[in-house]
Write a protein that holds these residues in place. Structure first.
Motif, PDB file in Angstrom:
ATOM      1  N   PRO A 275       0.804  -1.235   0.000  1.00 32.25           N
ATOM      2  CA  PRO A 275       0.000   0.000   0.000  1.00 32.25           C
ATOM      3  C   PRO A 275       0.831   1.276   0.000  1.00 32.25           C
ATOM      4  O   PRO A 275       0.446   2.274  -0.609  1.00 32.25           O
ATOM      5  N   ASP A 276       1.997   1.262   0.655  1.00 36.42           N
ATOM      6  CA  ASP A 276       2.802   2.485   0.749  1.00 36.42           C
ATOM      7  C   ASP A 276       3.531   2.820  -0.541  1.00 36.42           C
ATOM      8  O   ASP A 276       4.122   3.904  -0.662  1.00 36.42           O
ATOM      9  N   HIS A 277       3.500   1.911  -1.520  1.00 37.21           N
ATOM     10  CA  HIS A 277       4.163   2.184  -2.794  1.00 37.21           C
ATOM     11  C   HIS A 277       3.178   2.269  -3.961  1.00 37.21           C
ATOM     12  O   HIS A 277       3.601   2.305  -5.122  1.00 37.21           O
ATOM     13  N   ARG A 278       1.878   2.311  -3.679  1.00 32.65           N
ATOM     14  CA  ARG A 278       0.885   2.363  -4.758  1.00 32.65           C
ATOM     15  C   ARG A 278       0.644   3.813  -5.194  1.00 32.65           C
ATOM     16  O   ARG A 278      -0.437   4.372  -5.022  1.00 32.65           O
ATOM     17  N   SER A 279       1.695   4.378  -5.754  1.00 30.52           N
ATOM     18  CA  SER A 279       1.666   5.745  -6.265  1.00 30.52           C
ATOM     19  C   SER A 279       2.653   5.805  -7.419  1.00 30.52           C
ATOM     20  O   SER A 279       3.521   4.924  -7.555  1.00 30.52           O
ATOM     21  N   PRO A 280       2.578   6.842  -8.274  1.00 34.53           N
ATOM     22  CA  PRO A 280       3.543   6.944  -9.376  1.00 34.53           C
ATOM     23  C   PRO A 280       4.983   6.960  -8.870  1.00 34.53           C
ATOM     24  O   PRO A 280       5.866   6.310  -9.444  1.00 34.53           O
ATOM     25  N   GLN A 281       5.238   7.667  -7.756  1.00 38.59           N
ATOM     26  CA  GLN A 281       6.597   7.740  -7.235  1.00 38.59           C
ATOM     27  C   GLN A 281       7.038   6.400  -6.639  1.00 38.59           C
ATOM     28  O   GLN A 281       8.159   5.929  -6.857  1.00 38.59           O
ATOM     29  N   ILE A 312       2.625  -2.571 -16.157  1.00 43.69           N
ATOM     30  CA  ILE A 312       2.066  -1.917 -14.973  1.00 43.69           C
ATOM     31  C   ILE A 312       0.572  -2.219 -14.928  1.00 43.69           C
ATOM     32  O   ILE A 312      -0.112  -2.151 -15.954  1.00 43.69           O
ATOM     33  N   ARG A 313       0.079  -2.551 -13.745  1.00 39.27           N
ATOM     34  CA  ARG A 313      -1.358  -2.728 -13.553  1.00 39.27           C
ATOM     35  C   ARG A 313      -1.841  -1.663 -12.579  1.00 39.27           C
ATOM     36  O   ARG A 313      -1.212  -1.436 -11.536  1.00 39.27           O
ATOM     37  N   TYR A 314      -2.959  -1.033 -12.929  1.00 43.90           N
ATOM     38  CA  TYR A 314      -3.497   0.083 -12.146  1.00 43.90           C
ATOM     39  C   TYR A 314      -4.827  -0.308 -11.510  1.00 43.90           C
ATOM     40  O   TYR A 314      -5.741  -0.777 -12.200  1.00 43.90           O
ATOM     41  N   GLN A 315      -4.932  -0.107 -10.216  1.00 43.00           N
ATOM     42  CA  GLN A 315      -6.166  -0.414  -9.503  1.00 43.00           C
ATOM     43  C   GLN A 315      -7.261   0.571  -9.900  1.00 43.00           C
ATOM     44  O   GLN A 315      -7.054   1.782  -9.940  1.00 43.00           O
ATOM     45  N   TYR A 371      -4.960   6.142 -13.703  1.00 41.00           N
ATOM     46  CA  TYR A 371      -3.611   5.584 -13.794  1.00 41.00           C
ATOM     47  C   TYR A 371      -2.698   6.118 -12.684  1.00 41.00           C
ATOM     48  O   TYR A 371      -1.491   6.181 -12.846  1.00 41.00           O
ATOM     49  N   GLN A 372      -3.291   6.506 -11.572  1.00 36.60           N
ATOM     50  CA  GLN A 372      -2.519   7.045 -10.454  1.00 36.60           C
ATOM     51  C   GLN A 372      -2.366   6.042  -9.310  1.00 36.60           C
ATOM     52  O   GLN A 372      -1.760   6.359  -8.297  1.00 36.60           O
ATOM     53  N   ARG A 373      -2.936   4.823  -9.466  1.00 40.91           N
ATOM     54  CA  ARG A 373      -2.873   3.839  -8.383  1.00 40.91           C
ATOM     55  C   ARG A 373      -2.283   2.517  -8.880  1.00 40.91           C
ATOM     56  O   ARG A 373      -2.964   1.478  -8.918  1.00 40.91           O
ATOM     57  N   PRO A 374      -1.021   2.525  -9.297  1.00 43.57           N
ATOM     58  CA  PRO A 374      -0.400   1.270  -9.726  1.00 43.57           C
ATOM     59  C   PRO A 374      -0.269   0.309  -8.545  1.00 43.57           C
ATOM     60  O   PRO A 374       0.027   0.733  -7.426  1.00 43.57           O
ATOM     61  N   PHE A 375      -0.535  -0.977  -8.792  1.00 43.50           N
ATOM     62  CA  PHE A 375      -0.376  -1.950  -7.707  1.00 43.50           C
ATOM     63  C   PHE A 375       0.502  -3.131  -8.121  1.00 43.50           C
ATOM     64  O   PHE A 375       0.810  -4.000  -7.304  1.00 43.50           O
TER      65      PHE A 375
END
Length: 450
Positions: A275-281, A312-315, A371-375
């Protein structure tokens, strides 16, 4: 379908030929058993090994106590908690499981030479001479079980299949769990397989099963009634011919082994983000680390690469998912969209050149709120060639990139693969650990397994 008796071979095998040629050793609930071996307080209790503790992730292994409650590989963490609130969850440790795997190989080798290692929790032995006689094969199998118990640990149970080829030995090892010992003699074949489901055959997954059903094959007896020509036609390949012979215990020259692969064509790593890495950065930092590991492996294998692929897969939120005609769903239950791209370039093996390519590919991903919530991120290096075949260039390595990568490797092999790295992966330095390997034996590079 053939009108001949499909079980005629049962009656043609002489007593002298009624022997086993292979043993397949399959460790039972391997990852969970390792945890119970290391932690005596976990024994006889429901336990699941998970990649992370997020409710959306799934079990990668379950103890037999957990399996008795209906918890198995693929069960979501959130569902496990509902089934058994007191279940013990342990985050998987790839390095520990690899070490135990090698200890098991040594224990088996003490009894019978290891001929093949299909995966981290499987070992195959080939029997020779009088070892092939059923009483002797059974004694060897029992000795293997005892060696694993004595040398590795009392929680490390295994099921062993004895058969005339490797394919059947694997099938037999799945027939009785845990701690099973099953033999399939040539005189019993193929009749002894009629009770199996199609999915019990190695190589027959969900898609293949659906293909067989569409062609009118829904049971094992129907499959076994086909003659060799019918099997070839069913699969439309030589796989059908091989399977026809394997299921009857015949010696095809490859002993039920998979078709030999040509030189490895790709290598890479992927990771479901916490969860702490589910961002573009955060996803970029993870991708950076995955590339760092892949590039190091590339050089350790003395290979060069000519392509880099990113997935990349996006939630998707519930509203975003409802607005689409077709929505993908991850095994964790996350509804998502996916994007991928491959870039090709002159072959190389240094990290800096590959990182520059990754940056260019990364910049091409789609933009927008969805496309802002890659998981999930995957990085693959393809078009591999041996470094000895690398074509020399007209220009010198002005930036000394090769020397820089070799220096990175020297230190990382000695102190751990994340000791020295480029700054972009710093936020993910301790994330994206080496994944649990089901289908390959981990290779140790320096102090780490990858």
């Amino acid at each position: 379908m053939s009108s001949a008796d499909p079980f005629a071979s049962d009656r043609r095998t002489s007593a002298a030929d009624d022997r086993f040629s292979f043993l397949h050793v399959d460790l039972n609930s391997f990852f969970a058993s390792v945890e119970q071996q290391i932690h005596p307080e976990y024994r006889n209790r429901p336990l699941a090994v998970v990649p992370t503790f997020a409710d959306t992730t799934v079990a990668i292994a379950a103890s037999y106590e957990a399996k008795a409650l209906g918890i198995k590989t693929g069960t979501r963490v959130g569902d496990m908690k509902k089934i058994c609130p007191e279940i013990i969850m342990v985050q998987g440790d790839h390095t520990t499981y690899a070490e135990y795997s090698h200890r098991i190989h040594a224990a088996v080798e003490r009894v019978c030479p290891v001929a093949h290692i299909p995966s981290i929790d499987e070992v195959t032995c080939q029997l020779m001479g009088r070892e092939r006689e059923p009483p002797n094969a059974r004694r060897i199998s029992l000795d293997i079980k005892q060696a694993i118990y004595d040398d590795v640990g009392d929680t490390m149970r295994c099921s062993i299949g004895m058969a005339p080829n490797r394919y059947l030995a694997k099938i037999a090892s799945d027939m009785q769990k845990p701690d099973g010992l099953i033999g399939l003699l040539p005189s019993q074949l193929p009749r002894a397989l009629t009770h199996l489901e199609l999915r019990d055959l190695p190589g027959v997954g969900a898609k293949t099963e659906q293909m067989l059903i569409k062609k009118g094959i829904t049971t094992m007896p129907q499959l076994l009634e086909l003659d060799r020509e019918g099997m070839h036609k069913l699969w439309n390949s030589v796989w059908g011919d091989r399977l026809y012979h394997w299921l009857r215990g015949h010696d095809t020259g490859d002993d039920g082994a998979p078709l030999p692969n040509e030189m490895q064509k790709s290598l890479g790593h992927s990771h479901v983000l916490g969860p702490d890495h589910r961002s573009p950065q955060g996803s970029w930092a993870i991708a950076h680390k995955l590339l760092h590991k892949a590039a190091m492996r590339l050089r350790m294998e003395k290979m060069c690469t000519g392509s880099l692929g990113v997935t990349i897969r996006y939630q998707l939120s519930r509203q975003e998912a409802e607005g689409r005609s077709k929505v993908r769903q991850h095994q964790s239950g996350i509804k998502h969209d996916a994007w991928g791209m491959e870039a090709r370039f002159p072959t190389c093996q240094d990290t800096l050149s590959l990182l520059e390519t990754l940056q260019k590919v990364w910049a091409q991903q789609p933009t927008g709120p969805e496309y802002q919530r890659p998981f999930f991120v995957g990085v693959t290096l393809g078009r591999l060639i041996p470094e000895s075949e690398q074509q020399p260039t007209l220009f010198a390595d002005a930036d000394n990139r090769g020397a820089l990568s070799r220096t990175l490797d020297k230190l990382n092999l000695k102190y751990g693969h994340t000791t020295l790295h480029f700054a972009g992966m710093l936020p993910a330095r301790d994330s994206a650990p080496t994944r649990i390997a089901f289908t390959q034996i981990p290779v140790q590079y320096g102090v780490d397994y990858m």
